[in-house]
Design a protein around this motif. Structure first.
Motif, PDB file in Angstrom:
ATOM      1  N   TRP A 176     -59.010 -11.716  20.835  1.00 12.71           N
ATOM      2  CA  TRP A 176     -60.448 -11.767  20.570  1.00 12.71           C
ATOM      3  C   TRP A 176     -61.227 -11.042  21.657  1.00 12.71           C
ATOM      4  O   TRP A 176     -62.228 -10.401  21.382  1.00 12.71           O
ATOM      5  N   GLY A 177     -60.760 -11.132  22.896  1.00  7.63           N
ATOM      6  CA  GLY A 177     -61.436 -10.481  24.012  1.00  7.63           C
ATOM      7  C   GLY A 177     -61.363  -8.968  23.972  1.00  7.63           C
ATOM      8  O   GLY A 177     -62.106  -8.285  24.668  1.00  7.63           O
ATOM      9  N   GLU A 178     -60.462  -8.405  23.173  1.00  9.84           N
ATOM     10  CA  GLU A 178     -60.339  -6.951  23.035  1.00  9.84           C
ATOM     11  C   GLU A 178     -61.385  -6.377  22.089  1.00  9.84           C
ATOM     12  O   GLU A 178     -61.649  -5.175  22.109  1.00  9.84           O
ATOM     13  N   LEU A 179     -61.936  -7.219  21.231  1.00 10.11           N
ATOM     14  CA  LEU A 179     -62.850  -6.750  20.194  1.00 10.11           C
ATOM     15  C   LEU A 179     -64.243  -6.528  20.771  1.00 10.11           C
ATOM     16  O   LEU A 179     -64.737  -7.311  21.578  1.00 10.11           O
ATOM     17  N   ARG A 180     -64.873  -5.435  20.345  1.00  9.03           N
ATOM     18  CA  ARG A 180     -66.209  -5.071  20.800  1.00  9.03           C
ATOM     19  C   ARG A 180     -67.129  -5.046  19.582  1.00  9.03           C
ATOM     20  O   ARG A 180     -66.849  -4.371  18.595  1.00  9.03           O
ATOM     21  N   ALA A 181     -68.209  -5.813  19.679  1.00  7.96           N
ATOM     22  CA  ALA A 181     -69.204  -5.846  18.607  1.00  7.96           C
ATOM     23  C   ALA A 181     -70.570  -6.137  19.232  1.00  7.96           C
ATOM     24  O   ALA A 181     -70.646  -6.820  20.258  1.00  7.96           O
ATOM     25  N   PRO A 182     -71.648  -5.649  18.622  1.00  8.29           N
ATOM     26  CA  PRO A 182     -72.985  -5.837  19.186  1.00  8.29           C
ATOM     27  C   PRO A 182     -73.579  -7.209  18.865  1.00  8.29           C
ATOM     28  O   PRO A 182     -74.712  -7.319  18.382  1.00  8.29           O
ATOM     29  N   VAL A 183     -72.787  -8.253  19.119  1.00  3.58           N
ATOM     30  CA  VAL A 183     -73.229  -9.623  18.879  1.00  3.58           C
ATOM     31  C   VAL A 183     -72.743 -10.502  20.031  1.00  3.58           C
ATOM     32  O   VAL A 183     -71.833 -10.121  20.773  1.00  3.58           O
ATOM     33  N   ALA A 184     -73.329 -11.676  20.150  1.00 10.72           N
ATOM     34  CA  ALA A 184     -72.893 -12.637  21.164  1.00 10.72           C
ATOM     35  C   ALA A 184     -71.470 -13.104  20.864  1.00 10.72           C
ATOM     36  O   ALA A 184     -71.015 -13.040  19.708  1.00 10.72           O
ATOM     37  N   LYS A 185     -70.773 -13.585  21.880  1.00 16.49           N
ATOM     38  CA  LYS A 185     -69.400 -14.070  21.685  1.00 16.49           C
ATOM     39  C   LYS A 185     -69.344 -15.170  20.635  1.00 16.49           C
ATOM     40  O   LYS A 185     -68.414 -15.207  19.831  1.00 16.49           O
ATOM     41  N   SER A 186     -70.327 -16.052  20.634  1.00 20.33           N
ATOM     42  CA  SER A 186     -70.322 -17.140  19.657  1.00 20.33           C
ATOM     43  C   SER A 186     -70.488 -16.592  18.233  1.00 20.33           C
ATOM     44  O   SER A 186     -69.883 -17.109  17.292  1.00 20.33           O
ATOM     45  N   THR A 187     -71.271 -15.550  18.077  1.00 23.25           N
ATOM     46  CA  THR A 187     -71.460 -14.939  16.764  1.00 23.25           C
ATOM     47  C   THR A 187     -70.196 -14.205  16.329  1.00 23.25           C
ATOM     48  O   THR A 187     -69.797 -14.281  15.163  1.00 23.25           O
ATOM     49  N   LEU A 188     -69.541 -13.538  17.268  1.00 21.36           N
ATOM     50  CA  LEU A 188     -68.268 -12.875  16.963  1.00 21.36           C
ATOM     51  C   LEU A 188     -67.238 -13.910  16.530  1.00 21.36           C
ATOM     52  O   LEU A 188     -66.518 -13.711  15.551  1.00 21.36           O
ATOM     53  N   SER A 189     -67.201 -15.028  17.217  1.00 21.31           N
ATOM     54  CA  SER A 189     -66.296 -16.115  16.854  1.00 21.31           C
ATOM     55  C   SER A 189     -66.581 -16.610  15.437  1.00 21.31           C
ATOM     56  O   SER A 189     -65.666 -16.865  14.651  1.00 21.31           O
ATOM     57  N   GLY A 247     -65.506  -2.192  17.425  1.00 20.18           N
ATOM     58  CA  GLY A 247     -64.347  -1.452  17.901  1.00 20.18           C
ATOM     59  C   GLY A 247     -63.495  -2.287  18.826  1.00 20.18           C
ATOM     60  O   GLY A 247     -63.569  -3.519  18.839  1.00 20.18           O
ATOM     61  N   VAL A 248     -62.705  -1.594  19.609  1.00 16.20           N
ATOM     62  CA  VAL A 248     -61.848  -2.221  20.604  1.00 16.20           C
ATOM     63  C   VAL A 248     -62.341  -1.780  21.963  1.00 16.20           C
ATOM     64  O   VAL A 248     -62.675  -0.603  22.163  1.00 16.20           O
ATOM     65  N   LYS A 249     -62.389  -2.704  22.913  1.00 16.24           N
ATOM     66  CA  LYS A 249     -62.853  -2.375  24.254  1.00 16.24           C
ATOM     67  C   LYS A 249     -61.945  -1.329  24.881  1.00 16.24           C
ATOM     68  O   LYS A 249     -60.744  -1.318  24.655  1.00 16.24           O
TER      69      LYS A 249
END
Length: 117
Positions: free
Chosen positions: A41-54, A109-111
């Protein structure tokens, strides 16, 4: 984290899959995971907060699009390509081609420097 529920292939519904894919961030996550690699999960990059990505990852898992695995304190996610192909032949490929053509989910994307498993 408690053990995540993953629907059996026969429990995956078309309406559930389509609802999960109704958000551009989730489409972007599917595009990233379509390479077949398991991602932390930490590798994923998205323009949202971690809680929203979760939240987005949980929606994909609950719909049967992904499988989540916990290893210690880390979580990993994998696209359930074979299960989706068995349940809805060709659907995932059509979605991926359309998403690519319309550039849906491009902001996900991916970090940099992330290693794939």
């Amino acid at each position: 984290m408690r053990q995540a529920h993953h629907p059996e292939p026969s429990e995956i519904t078309l309406t559930g899959v389509m609802a999960a894919l109704s958000d551009p961030i989730r489409v972007g996550l599917v595009r990233v995971l379509a390479d077949g690699r398991e991602r932390g999960w930490g590798e994923l990059r998205a323009p949202v907060a971690k809680s929203t990505l979760s939240h987005h990852l949980r929606v994909l898992r609950d719909a049967g699009l992904t499988r989540t695995r916990q290893e210690g304190t880390r979580c990993f996610v994998l696209l359930r390509r074979e299960d989706l192909q068995t349940r809805f032949p060709g659907l995932l490929e059509v979605v991926l081609v359309a998403a690519e053509a319309d550039d849906v989910g491009r902001q996900v994307g991916v970090k940099d420097g992330a290693l794939s498993r």
